[in-house]
Design a protein around this motif. Structure first.
Motif, PDB file in Angstrom:
ATOM      1  N   ILE A  82       0.730  -1.266  -0.127  1.00 48.94           N
ATOM      2  CA  ILE A  82       0.104   0.004   0.041  1.00 48.94           C
ATOM      3  C   ILE A  82       0.941   1.139  -0.075  1.00 48.94           C
ATOM      4  O   ILE A  82       0.648   2.186  -0.806  1.00 48.94           O
ATOM      5  CB  ILE A  82      -0.809  -0.040   1.045  1.00 48.94           C
ATOM      6  N   ARG A  83       1.758   1.203   0.849  1.00 48.28           N
ATOM      7  CA  ARG A  83       2.500   2.294   1.055  1.00 48.28           C
ATOM      8  C   ARG A  83       3.510   2.626  -0.204  1.00 48.28           C
ATOM      9  O   ARG A  83       3.768   3.879  -0.831  1.00 48.28           O
ATOM     10  CB  ARG A  83       3.490   2.336   2.160  1.00 48.28           C
ATOM     11  N   LEU A  84       4.277   1.648  -0.974  1.00 42.88           N
ATOM     12  CA  LEU A  84       4.856   1.542  -1.996  1.00 42.88           C
ATOM     13  C   LEU A  84       3.890   2.307  -3.071  1.00 42.88           C
ATOM     14  O   LEU A  84       4.314   2.925  -4.149  1.00 42.88           O
ATOM     15  CB  LEU A  84       5.323   0.272  -2.395  1.00 42.88           C
ATOM     16  N   ALA A  85       2.631   1.541  -3.295  1.00 41.11           N
ATOM     17  CA  ALA A  85       1.806   1.989  -4.291  1.00 41.11           C
ATOM     18  C   ALA A  85       1.519   3.427  -4.169  1.00 41.11           C
ATOM     19  O   ALA A  85       1.451   4.190  -5.375  1.00 41.11           O
ATOM     20  CB  ALA A  85       0.545   1.144  -4.281  1.00 41.11           C
ATOM     21  N   ARG A  86       1.444   3.985  -3.058  1.00 39.99           N
ATOM     22  CA  ARG A  86       0.951   5.520  -2.869  1.00 39.99           C
ATOM     23  C   ARG A  86       2.260   6.264  -3.156  1.00 39.99           C
ATOM     24  O   ARG A  86       2.098   7.504  -3.809  1.00 39.99           O
ATOM     25  CB  ARG A  86       0.792   5.817  -1.418  1.00 39.99           C
ATOM     26  N   THR A  87       3.580   5.706  -2.791  1.00 48.53           N
ATOM     27  CA  THR A  87       4.571   6.626  -3.133  1.00 48.53           C
ATOM     28  C   THR A  87       5.007   6.707  -4.708  1.00 48.53           C
ATOM     29  O   THR A  87       5.173   7.527  -5.363  1.00 48.53           O
ATOM     30  CB  THR A  87       5.694   6.007  -2.459  1.00 48.53           C
ATOM     31  N   ARG A  88       4.549   5.572  -5.261  1.00 49.91           N
ATOM     32  CA  ARG A  88       4.608   5.389  -6.655  1.00 49.91           C
ATOM     33  C   ARG A  88       3.616   6.759  -7.426  1.00 49.91           C
ATOM     34  O   ARG A  88       3.911   7.090  -8.552  1.00 49.91           O
ATOM     35  CB  ARG A  88       4.389   4.058  -7.416  1.00 49.91           C
ATOM     36  N   ARG A  89       2.479   6.552  -6.822  1.00 46.36           N
ATOM     37  CA  ARG A  89       1.605   7.356  -7.535  1.00 46.36           C
ATOM     38  C   ARG A  89       1.778   8.743  -7.191  1.00 46.36           C
ATOM     39  O   ARG A  89       1.635   9.641  -8.210  1.00 46.36           O
ATOM     40  CB  ARG A  89       0.041   7.063  -6.933  1.00 46.36           C
ATOM     41  N   ALA A  90       2.432   9.081  -6.261  1.00 48.23           N
ATOM     42  CA  ALA A  90       2.759  10.606  -5.861  1.00 48.23           C
ATOM     43  C   ALA A  90       3.854  10.887  -6.848  1.00 48.23           C
ATOM     44  O   ALA A  90       4.107  11.989  -7.513  1.00 48.23           O
ATOM     45  CB  ALA A  90       3.186  10.826  -4.408  1.00 48.23           C
ATOM     46  N   LEU A  91       4.737   9.970  -7.245  1.00 52.78           N
ATOM     47  CA  LEU A  91       6.015  10.335  -8.069  1.00 52.78           C
ATOM     48  C   LEU A  91       5.430  10.631  -9.453  1.00 52.78           C
ATOM     49  O   LEU A  91       5.753  11.598 -10.183  1.00 52.78           O
ATOM     50  CB  LEU A  91       7.019   8.867  -8.146  1.00 52.78           C
ATOM     51  N   ARG A  92       4.518   9.745  -9.792  1.00 55.28           N
ATOM     52  CA  ARG A  92       3.804   9.912 -11.158  1.00 55.28           C
ATOM     53  C   ARG A  92       3.092  11.087 -11.407  1.00 55.28           C
ATOM     54  O   ARG A  92       2.751  11.460 -12.308  1.00 55.28           O
ATOM     55  CB  ARG A  92       3.194   8.259 -11.502  1.00 55.28           C
ATOM     56  N   ASN A  93       2.631  11.438 -10.460  1.00 55.58           N
ATOM     57  CA  ASN A  93       1.608  12.677 -10.345  1.00 55.58           C
ATOM     58  C   ASN A  93       2.632  14.058 -10.699  1.00 55.58           C
ATOM     59  O   ASN A  93       2.050  14.776 -11.580  1.00 55.58           O
ATOM     60  CB  ASN A  93       1.251  13.036  -8.988  1.00 55.58           C
ATOM     61  N   GLY A  94       3.733  13.931 -10.643  1.00 53.66           N
ATOM     62  CA  GLY A  94       4.710  14.945 -11.082  1.00 53.66           C
ATOM     63  C   GLY A  94       4.685  16.283 -10.683  1.00 53.66           C
ATOM     64  O   GLY A  94       5.267  17.266 -11.165  1.00 53.66           O
ATOM     65  N   GLU A  95       3.966  16.380  -9.447  1.00 52.72           N
ATOM     66  CA  GLU A  95       3.692  17.908  -8.868  1.00 52.72           C
ATOM     67  C   GLU A  95       4.702  18.271  -7.656  1.00 52.72           C
ATOM     68  O   GLU A  95       4.254  19.158  -7.046  1.00 52.72           O
ATOM     69  CB  GLU A  95       2.278  17.974  -8.536  1.00 52.72           C
ATOM     70  N   TYR A  96       5.516  17.077  -7.309  1.00 50.24           N
ATOM     71  CA  TYR A  96       6.037  17.309  -5.933  1.00 50.24           C
ATOM     72  C   TYR A  96       7.882  17.434  -6.204  1.00 50.24           C
ATOM     73  O   TYR A  96       8.217  16.599  -7.187  1.00 50.24           O
ATOM     74  CB  TYR A  96       5.693  16.158  -5.107  1.00 50.24           C
ATOM     75  N   GLU A  97       8.306  18.209  -5.335  1.00 47.76           N
ATOM     76  CA  GLU A  97       9.851  18.144  -5.179  1.00 47.76           C
ATOM     77  C   GLU A  97      10.372  17.083  -4.456  1.00 47.76           C
ATOM     78  O   GLU A  97      11.325  16.358  -4.904  1.00 47.76           O
ATOM     79  CB  GLU A  97      10.183  19.374  -4.891  1.00 47.76           C
ATOM     80  N   LEU A  98       9.540  16.765  -3.708  1.00 45.48           N
ATOM     81  CA  LEU A  98       9.926  15.506  -2.629  1.00 45.48           C
ATOM     82  C   LEU A  98       8.740  14.761  -2.535  1.00 45.48           C
ATOM     83  O   LEU A  98       7.671  15.138  -1.818  1.00 45.48           O
ATOM     84  CB  LEU A  98      10.390  15.986  -1.440  1.00 45.48           C
ATOM     85  N   VAL A  99       8.785  13.628  -2.344  1.00 45.19           N
ATOM     86  CA  VAL A  99       7.942  12.386  -2.295  1.00 45.19           C
ATOM     87  C   VAL A  99       8.668  11.685  -1.297  1.00 45.19           C
ATOM     88  O   VAL A  99       9.684  11.026  -1.372  1.00 45.19           O
ATOM     89  CB  VAL A  99       7.532  11.567  -3.212  1.00 45.19           C
ATOM     90  N   PHE A 100       8.001  11.613   0.087  1.00 40.08           N
ATOM     91  CA  PHE A 100       8.627  10.742   1.384  1.00 40.08           C
ATOM     92  C   PHE A 100       7.720   9.881   1.620  1.00 40.08           C
ATOM     93  O   PHE A 100       6.859  10.202   2.597  1.00 40.08           O
ATOM     94  CB  PHE A 100       9.020  11.737   2.493  1.00 40.08           C
TER      95      PHE A 100
END
Length: 327
Positions: A186-204
């Motif tokens: 779940i947490r890896l999927a959320r992290t991947r989704r945030a990265l692919r969103n492309g709106e963040y400098e930092l995804v943690f």
């Protein structure tokens, strides 16, 4: 570009091997120093605030001995002052440890507002960031994702047991393993989704699945070995999502062997420059700050610039989240 940090609780530098775990070791990995709590071993409760602030526990204030576990619990809030006078220090520490490992308790839920209210800077300040599940940095205390819900529902799958070698036992280690790996997915999927969103400098992002499995693996080492193998695959999927300018940093708060926290943490990265000055958990925040300050960040959504194939991959991540009950 985006800096992706994945916090993997209890990722142990002695248990990874570049040949077997290429995605947990990345291009460069090494052990780093960690900090022991008043209870004698490194504490998740104290160390993730240290990692995001660069401050030692005594300076950020979320410590076991200072009743840091009592936030948000009315019963504990009412009794904490009296406990300082009534309970010996050793017993207070035992209560603190029990609270942090009793998965039915609402642990690690200090609101993000705590840091601003106490004048404490974090790696998230002044940037477009996406914190995902970090212990004691809760952006919205009224929300919880499925990893947190699963952790609280573990029940007798994960119980404090002073007679057990690692201090914990499970009524069904295999069922426990499956639930912990679901939490990690779940947490890896959320992290991947945030990265692919492309709106963040930092995804943690952060996951506790490996730590939980390690605590009951003292008599089932095969479970811990399997967890490392599966987690390596999960991180490999995240790594495949990185763009050519993106960087990935893995960080742990401590290791875990024979069911007990060890006194070594680790970092691994796709770019050795990112961790050149990292010798301790207290150095991680400065390393992330330096990388973000030295690079430009294009926040154009990735789905708009990488074509239909990558959009399809993004849909698969969303479908994975839906199948896990997160969306």
């Amino acid at each position: 570009m985006t800096v992706v940090v994945l916090g993997i609780d209890a990722l142990d530098p002695d248990l990874v091997d570049p040949a077997q775990h290429p995605h947990l070791t990345l291009e460069n990995y090494r052990s780093i120093e960690t900090i022991s709590s008043s209870a004698g071993e490194p504490s998740t409760h104290e160390l993730w605030p240290t990692i995001i602030t660069g401050l030692k526990p005594a300076n950020h204030g979320l410590t076991l001995e200072d009743d840091g576990v009592a936030w948000g619990n009315p019963l504990l809030d009412a009794g904490s002052t009296a406990a300082d006078y009534v309970l010996p220090d050793g017993l207070q520490n035992r209560i603190g440890e029990w609270l942090l490992t009793n998965t039915a308790a609402d642990a690690f839920r200090t609101p993000a507002d705590y840091y601003e209210e106490n004048g404490i800077e974090t790696v998230f300040d002044g940037r477009d960031t996406k914190p995902i599940g970090i212990p004691n940095y809760v952006v919205d205390p009224d929300e919880e994702d499925r990893e947190h819900a699963l952790r609280r529902s573990l029940g007798d799958l994960f119980e404090r047991d002073q007679s057990a070698v690692g201090g914990h036992s499970s009524s069904d280690a295999d069922a426990f393993y499956e639930q912990c790996m679901e939490m990690a997915m779940i947490r890896l999927a959320r992290t991947r989704r945030a990265l692919r969103n492309g709106e963040y400098e930092l995804v943690f992002g952060y996951t506790s699945g490996l730590d939980l499995i390690g605590h009951v693996a003292y008599d089932r080492p095969d479970l811990q070995h399997r967890a490392y193998e599966e987690l390596d695959q999960f991180v490999g999927e995240l790594r495949d999502d990185l763009g050519p300018e993106d960087e990935l940093l893995l960080v742990s708060d401590h290791g875990l062997q024979d069911g007990v926290h060890t006194h070594e943490a680790m970092v691994a990265t796709t770019n050795e420059r990112l961790v050149e000055g990292v010798e301790s958990v207290t150095d991680v925040r400065a390393a992330i700050d330096a990388e973000l300050s030295a690079t430009d960040h294009d926040r154009t959504p990735r789905r708009d610039i990488e074509g239909p194939a990558d959009t399809h991959d993004g849909d698969e991540v969303r479908e994975q989240l839906e199948s896990l009950g997160y969306m």
